[in-house]
Motif scaffolding. Structure first.
Motif, PDB file in Angstrom:
ATOM      1  N   PHE A 270      41.573 -35.344   2.956  1.00  0.00           N
ATOM      2  CA  PHE A 270      41.188 -34.503   4.106  1.00  0.00           C
ATOM      3  C   PHE A 270      42.079 -33.276   4.280  1.00  0.00           C
ATOM      4  N   VAL A 271      43.364 -33.431   4.020  1.00  0.00           N
ATOM      5  CA  VAL A 271      44.284 -32.336   4.342  1.00  0.00           C
ATOM      6  C   VAL A 271      44.654 -31.524   3.108  1.00  0.00           C
ATOM      7  N   GLU A 272      45.117 -32.205   2.081  1.00  0.00           N
ATOM      8  CA  GLU A 272      45.600 -31.443   0.921  1.00  0.00           C
ATOM      9  C   GLU A 272      44.491 -30.636   0.269  1.00  0.00           C
ATOM     10  N   THR A 273      43.290 -31.136   0.310  1.00  0.00           N
ATOM     11  CA  THR A 273      42.188 -30.367  -0.292  1.00  0.00           C
ATOM     12  C   THR A 273      41.871 -29.106   0.517  1.00  0.00           C
ATOM     13  N   GLN A 274      42.345 -29.042   1.753  1.00  0.00           N
ATOM     14  CA  GLN A 274      42.040 -27.891   2.623  1.00  0.00           C
ATOM     15  C   GLN A 274      43.150 -26.834   2.615  1.00  0.00           C
ATOM     16  N   ILE A 275      44.296 -27.184   2.005  1.00  0.00           N
ATOM     17  CA  ILE A 275      45.425 -26.249   2.096  1.00  0.00           C
ATOM     18  C   ILE A 275      45.265 -25.116   1.086  1.00  0.00           C
TER      19      ILE A 275
END
Ligand code: ASP
Length: 439
Positions: free
Chosen positions: A434-439
């Motif tokens: 959820f998070v690392e793919t959005q950074i």
């Protein structure tokens, strides 16, 4: 604008921190009411003043000599006073505290002096009025917080004080005896003051820049949560995420006052906003992940369970009879599982099992231990397709076996059960997707 600002013990541990706090307060004229904690740890391994005071009381109640510990406490305040170049003399205050300890004034009285003295120092440093919390924060005969009386009296006092310091953590019983909230209770005082002052915001200053998406002990440098609703916070806090005392939400939520968690060591950071409701979307679909280890599951199967009126109640009765609280109850057509805390359950397990057999007559009953529960929380989940799919494919890729799935009807969270041994890896996998793919 009116702001109530609460500073935690780590923000007031020494003169250097006090000076930072002074700068923060003076930089914004709206910061008119200040709620300090007692001085906390200056470095890791140090002792909080509150703990020194508890130690003093332990010695006093055993009739032992506590002078050395009281001197150490006094030293902490003297250092702050000197470091800030104040001309404040606390001799009379310490003489009164000493006399009251000798009279065995009580554990709560002793502990509360940390905030009381810090309030006096803070008021002197800022040139604000000092309002003793024992005069404005009240408990009833049973020792429960008396919200109505407090709000009336405190509200009245604040109307006459443009700027004031109100020490955190304590109040008074109907007979005047000092009583404290539970540990970390200055957060509650801050919320109570915000409510009584009709503040626009309750700023809670601590040593982190707000809530993090995941536990930093598991995820290195996790992203910060910008905005979180009270309900999301409750879900995450329940699952172990902590920054704020749980009871501090109620007074401000009632008045629709937002809480802003801020970092004393990084005042430019806007921190985390805790609000009733918001149109702001989280960047990551999910708001946060939290979890706990140490659960047991009791799985029960019975043919035609679905047709038996009252079956679930009978099973749950067996737990209630043993005074065991239940975490989750996922169920199938002829099966149900009850999740409980291992440490609460183990000593009573056989009594619960015989209760279930007596009351519900199951065909099969199986107990498993060593389970962890993970809550993936987010107000954005209900309007986003595929959230559950992403969670489970991330876990499958990480070769983690999912033992239980429970999605609350509010669609605010998905609870996942995994083996204790998979706990950290599961959180890493969910955070990554959820998070690392959005950074
Ligand atoms: N000083 C108290 C404690 O250490 C209360 C607080 O800091 O909020 O728990």
């Amino acid at each position: 604008m009116k702001k109530v600002v609460k500073f935690g013990g780590s923000s007031l541990a020494d003169a250097e921190h006090f000076a930072k706090v002074g700068d923060i307060i003076r930089s914004d004229r709206d910061r008119c009411y200040v709620v300090p904690s007692a001085p906390g740890k200056r470095v890791s391994g140090d002792t909080k003043v509150t703990d020194l005071l508890y130690a003093c009381d332990d010695l006093a109640s055993e009739g032992k000599d506590y002078a050395g510990v009281l001197r150490e406490i006094r030293g902490r305040y003297e250092d702050i006073i000197k470091g800030l170049s104040l001309t404040l003399d606390l001799s009379d205050e310490f003489a009164t505290i000493d006399a009251n300890l000798k009279k065995k004034a009580g554990r709560d009285y002793a502990a509360s002096r940390g905030e009381y003295l810090n309030g006096i120092v803070m008021a002197n440093y800022l040139g604000y009025d000092f309002i003793d919390a024992a005069e404005v924060i009240f408990f009833d005969e049973k020792g429960d917080f008396d919200a109505d009386r407090t709000n009336e009296v405190l509200g009245g006092r604040l109307k006459n004080a443009e700027n004031a310091v109100i020490p955190g953590f304590y109040g008074a019983m109907p007979d005047g005896r000092v009583k404290t909230f539970s540990r970390g209770g200055s957060d509650i005082t801050g919320a109570i003051v915000a409510r009584a002052a009709h503040a626009d915001v309750y700023e809670n200053w601590t040593d982190v820049s707000g809530f993090l998406v995941a536990d930093p002990r598991i995820i290195k440098h996790p992203r910060k949560i910008e905005t979180i609703t009270y309900l999301e916070l409750r879900e995450l806090a329940y699952m172990g995420a902590s920054v704020l005392h749980e009871d501090s939400i109620f007074p401000v939520r009632k008045e629709g006052i937002p809480i802003n968690i801020r970092n004393t060591n990084d005042p430019e950071d806007d921190g985390t906003w805790i609000v009733e409701s918001t149109a702001k979307k989280s960047r990551y679909t999910i708001t946060g992940i939290a979890g706990k280890k140490g659960f047991c599951s009791v799985s029960i199967a019975k043919d035609m369970m679905n047709a038996e009126v009252g079956f679930v109640r009978k099973v749950l009765q067996a737990f209630e009879d043993q005074d065991i609280s239940i975490e989750h109850v996922p169920s199938g057509i002829d099966t149900m599982t009850v999740f409980v805390h291992e440490d609460e359950f183990i000593s009573k397990e056989q009594a619960v099992v015989s209760g279930i057999y007596r009351l519900a007559k199951p065909d099969v009953l199986e107990i498993e231990s060593g389970l962890a529960l993970i809550a993936v929380v987010g107000r954005g989940m209900k309007s986003t397709r595929g959230t559950a799919g992403r969670i489970f494919s991330a876990l499958a890729h990480a070769r983690i076996n999912v033992r239980m799935i429970d999605q609350g009807s509010s669609e605010l969270n998905v609870i996942i059960g995994v083996d204790n041994d998979d706990f950290e890896r599961a959180i890493e996998a969910i955070y990554a997707i959820f998070v690392e793919t959005q950074i």
